[in-house]
Enzyme design. Structure first.
Site, mmCIF file in Angstrom:
data_model
loop_
_atom_site.group_PDB
_atom_site.id
_atom_site.type_symbol
_atom_site.label_atom_id
_atom_site.label_comp_id
_atom_site.label_asym_id
_atom_site.label_seq_id
_atom_site.Cartn_x
_atom_site.Cartn_y
_atom_site.Cartn_z
ATOM 1 N N ASP A 7 0.877 -1.175 0.000
ATOM 2 C CA ASP A 7 0.000 0.000 0.000
ATOM 3 C C ASP A 7 0.919 1.232 0.000
ATOM 4 O O ASP A 7 2.142 1.107 -0.194
ATOM 5 C CB ASP A 7 -0.973 -0.031 1.194
ATOM 6 C CG ASP A 7 -0.295 0.247 2.530
ATOM 7 O OD1 ASP A 7 0.954 0.331 2.587
ATOM 8 O OD2 ASP A 7 -1.017 0.403 3.532
ATOM 9 N N CYS A 64 3.566 -2.767 3.907
ATOM 10 C CA CYS A 64 2.636 -1.704 4.295
ATOM 11 C C CYS A 64 3.352 -0.866 5.347
ATOM 12 O O CYS A 64 4.577 -0.970 5.468
ATOM 13 C CB CYS A 64 1.292 -2.270 4.760
ATOM 14 S SG CYS A 64 1.310 -3.179 6.318
ATOM 15 N N THR A 66 3.303 -0.952 8.679
ATOM 16 C CA THR A 66 3.849 -1.775 9.772
ATOM 17 C C THR A 66 4.265 -3.164 9.312
ATOM 18 O O THR A 66 4.976 -3.855 10.049
ATOM 19 C CB THR A 66 2.779 -1.973 10.856
ATOM 20 O OG1 THR A 66 1.640 -2.588 10.236
ATOM 21 C CG2 THR A 66 2.376 -0.651 11.494
ATOM 22 N N HIS A 97 11.152 -23.175 9.844
ATOM 23 C CA HIS A 97 10.157 -23.899 10.642
ATOM 24 C C HIS A 97 8.720 -23.749 10.145
ATOM 25 O O HIS A 97 7.920 -24.648 10.357
ATOM 26 C CB HIS A 97 10.217 -23.429 12.110
ATOM 27 C CG HIS A 97 11.423 -23.933 12.833
ATOM 28 N ND1 HIS A 97 11.599 -23.797 14.191
ATOM 29 C CD2 HIS A 97 12.543 -24.583 12.382
ATOM 30 C CE1 HIS A 97 12.755 -24.339 14.552
ATOM 31 N NE2 HIS A 97 13.353 -24.805 13.478
ATOM 32 N N HIS A 132 8.607 -30.218 11.337
ATOM 33 C CA HIS A 132 7.965 -28.939 11.023
ATOM 34 C C HIS A 132 6.922 -29.095 9.920
ATOM 35 O O HIS A 132 5.945 -28.350 9.879
ATOM 36 C CB HIS A 132 9.026 -27.902 10.653
ATOM 37 C CG HIS A 132 10.008 -27.687 11.754
ATOM 38 N ND1 HIS A 132 9.653 -27.130 12.958
ATOM 39 C CD2 HIS A 132 11.313 -28.031 11.859
ATOM 40 C CE1 HIS A 132 10.714 -27.112 13.755
ATOM 41 N NE2 HIS A 132 11.730 -27.650 13.123
#
Ligand code: RB5
Length: 144
Positions: A7, A64, A66, A97, A132
């Site tokens: 964004d 974005c 954050t 993992h 995993h």
């Protein structure tokens, strides 16, 4: 082929990472945004993640402000395992993992140098498999 999307909050960092990928000869497809004007991260996350799920792209790099909002959007798309990261340990272990297939970075959180390092770690670290794989399979079964 790597899918890219952002964004406005991640736009500048996406542009920096494109230069970094160009320098390394890594091919990518940019699903927008294509200008720094305000927009909604789910709109760009969707086509980029769909390109990963369809197999057209191997992984996604999402941006974005954050890294969090676009990771939430990405994780709603069946087949996507997205991780918002701002440290090298997490970028490495989400591949080893979790077999993450989308790395989400915050343009207001990490600078271009750290972001480039996180991208390299993410793109170059293989999935460990084994125990995993069992856990990843159980995670993916939750979306059914
Ligand atoms: C946009 O202002 C900002 O909310 C967005 O880029 C992102 O950080 C959301 O999680």
């Amino acid at each position: 082929m790597i899918a890219l999307a952002s964004d406005h909050g991640g736009f500048a960092l996406k542009e920096e990472i494109k230069k970094h990928l160009d320098g390394k000869g890594v091919a990518y497809e940019d699903f927008g945004c294509f200008a720094p004007e305000s927009c909604d991260y789910p709109d760009m996350a969707k086509p980029a993640c769909e390109a990963v799920v369809s197999g057209r792209c191997e992984k996604a790099l999402l941006f974005c402000g954050t890294g969090i909002g676009i990771s939430m959007a990405a994780n709603k798309i069946k087949g996507i395992r997205a991780c918002a990261c701002s440290d090298a340990f997490s970028a490495k272990y989400t591949r080893l993992h979790n077999d993450a297939n989308a790395l989400c970075l915050g343009g207001r959180v990490v600078g271009p140098g750290l972001a480039a390092e996180l991208v390299d770690i993410f793109l170059e670290t293989p999935f460990e498999g084994g125990r995993h794989q069992t856990r990843v399979d159980k995670v993916m079964a939750l979306e059914k």
